[in-house]
Design a protein around this motif. Structure first.
Motif, mmCIF file in Angstrom:
data_model
loop_
_atom_site.group_PDB
_atom_site.id
_atom_site.type_symbol
_atom_site.label_atom_id
_atom_site.label_comp_id
_atom_site.label_asym_id
_atom_site.label_seq_id
_atom_site.Cartn_x
_atom_site.Cartn_y
_atom_site.Cartn_z
ATOM 1 N N SER A 59 -0.227 -9.205 -7.089
ATOM 2 C CA SER A 59 0.392 -9.708 -5.590
ATOM 3 C C SER A 59 -0.074 -11.346 -4.829
ATOM 4 C CB SER A 59 -0.238 -8.804 -3.917
ATOM 5 O OG SER A 59 0.767 -9.264 -3.133
ATOM 6 N N ARG B 84 3.370 -5.883 -2.525
ATOM 7 C CA ARG B 84 3.275 -4.636 -1.319
ATOM 8 C C ARG B 84 3.980 -5.000 -0.118
ATOM 9 N NH1 ARG B 84 -1.893 -6.977 -1.391
ATOM 10 N NH2 ARG B 84 -1.913 -8.637 0.119
ATOM 11 N N ARG C 122 5.389 -3.419 3.694
ATOM 12 C CA ARG C 122 4.868 -3.400 4.976
ATOM 13 C C ARG C 122 4.458 -2.042 5.222
ATOM 14 N NH1 ARG C 122 8.981 -4.015 9.860
ATOM 15 N NH2 ARG C 122 10.468 -4.609 8.244
ATOM 16 N N LYS D 124 19.486 -4.327 3.196
ATOM 17 C CA LYS D 124 18.099 -4.984 3.374
ATOM 18 C C LYS D 124 18.445 -5.958 1.813
ATOM 19 C CE LYS D 124 13.303 -4.575 3.271
ATOM 20 N NZ LYS D 124 12.573 -4.190 4.079
HETATM 21 C C1 BTN Z 1 8.982 -5.058 3.265
HETATM 22 O O1 BTN Z 1 8.175 -3.921 3.404
HETATM 23 O O2 BTN Z 1 10.242 -5.756 3.285
HETATM 24 C C2 BTN Z 1 8.118 -6.432 3.156
HETATM 25 C C3 BTN Z 1 8.171 -6.727 1.523
HETATM 26 C C4 BTN Z 1 7.165 -7.999 1.210
HETATM 27 C C5 BTN Z 1 7.655 -8.170 -0.073
HETATM 28 C C6 BTN Z 1 6.846 -9.390 -0.855
HETATM 29 S S1 BTN Z 1 6.928 -10.339 -2.298
HETATM 30 C C7 BTN Z 1 6.324 -11.356 -2.142
HETATM 31 C C8 BTN Z 1 4.710 -10.932 -1.655
HETATM 32 N N1 BTN Z 1 3.467 -10.275 -2.253
HETATM 33 C C9 BTN Z 1 3.580 -9.078 -1.948
HETATM 34 O O3 BTN Z 1 2.702 -8.669 -2.476
HETATM 35 N N2 BTN Z 1 4.599 -8.865 -0.577
HETATM 36 C C10 BTN Z 1 5.118 -9.600 -0.868
#
Ligand code: BTN
Length: 246
Positions: A23, A51, A53, A117
């Motif tokens: 991540s 990941r 929210r 989205k």
């Molecule tokens: C959401 O749930 O809408 C938020 C998503 C966020 C995704 C981004 S991708 C780059 C960064 N690394 C991750 O593991 N998550 C964020």
């Protein structure tokens, strides 16, 4: 599809590019703890444990998505860092506008195109820094079944083949500027957010601590809270899930 490193160099900040990582938020967190400068960006083609929210997984299709994290050391008080996600959402929206899109911001911080989205934002904090993770669907052609009704990509909206490097440069540039402005003039940041509010004046349904509520979307309060009109009263919602237009 590869990344054009000369275009990546157009970003004002240092960009660390990874073919694969768990991540980018984890990577940026580690850099933050190691004392790396604010503004440093980690971008990855593939995340094996991206990941979102509320503990959800975030799957970003390789070659078709932009997944990156920005290390921030905000100057405004720690108690106000909750504003970072809103600031990031605005940066994404303003950047998309420079490519001809008409984004809307959905409370608390999703960016929508044509009512779906296109971008998610996950802010995580440590004691003296924050990591702003941004996932943007750029060239995605097909979404998994469970997202097919609610998600979209730039390509699905208008068939443009927008280069991810250019998007990254535009978003990070806007982010830097809005972060600087938020320090002294959060009111004008909120005004810019309000101007892009999704579902304004529409009936919305949302959940607060598991209970379902409905009202008319009245936009954003001065501190970033959601304003909903219910029985003629304006309710200030600080935490809610699953905001949907009816
Ligand atoms: C959401 O749930 O809408 C938020 C998503 C966020 C995704 C981004 S991708 C780059 C960064 N690394 C991750 O593991 N998550 C964020």
């Amino acid at each position: 599809m590869g990344w054009d490193s000369s275009l990546l160099g157009k970003c004002q900040s240092q960009v660390i590019w990874r073919e694969e990582t768990a991540s980018t938020n984890d990577d940026a967190m580690a850099l933050g703890r190691a004392g790396v400068a604010a503004g440093t960006i980690v971008v990855a083609e593939r995340q094996t444990a991206g990941r979102g929210r509320r503990g959800r997984a975030w799957v970003s299709a390789p070659d078709e998505s932009l997944a990156f994290s920005v290390l921030a050391r905000p100057k405004f008080p720690r108690a106000l860092w909750g504003r970072l996600a809103l600031i990031a959402g605005l940066a994404v929206a303003e950047a998309l506008e420079t490519f001809g899109y008409e984004p809307r911001m959905k409370w608390p911080n999703d960016v929508l195109l044509a009512g779906r989205k296109v971008c998610g934002i996950l802010v995580e904090t440590d004691e003296d820094f924050a990591v702003i993770g941004i996932g943007l669907n750029v060239l995605v052609r097909v979404f998994p079944e469970e997202l097919a009704e609610t998600a979209t990509s730039l390509w699905l909206v208008d068939g443009q083949n927008v280069a991810r490097e250019g998007l990254l440069a535009a978003i990070s540039d806007r982010l830097e500027k809005i972060l600087a402005k938020a320090d002294s003039d959060f009111t004008s940041v909120i005004e810019s957010v309000r101007a892009r509010c999704a579902y304004s004046g529409r009936r919305v349904r949302y959940h607060v601590h598991g209970s379902e509520r409905e009202g008319i979307m009245r936009g954003w309060g001065d501190g970033g809270e959601m304003l909903v009109e219910r029985d003629g009263q304006i309710e200030e919602v600080i935490q809610a899930d699953e905001v949907r237009a009816l």
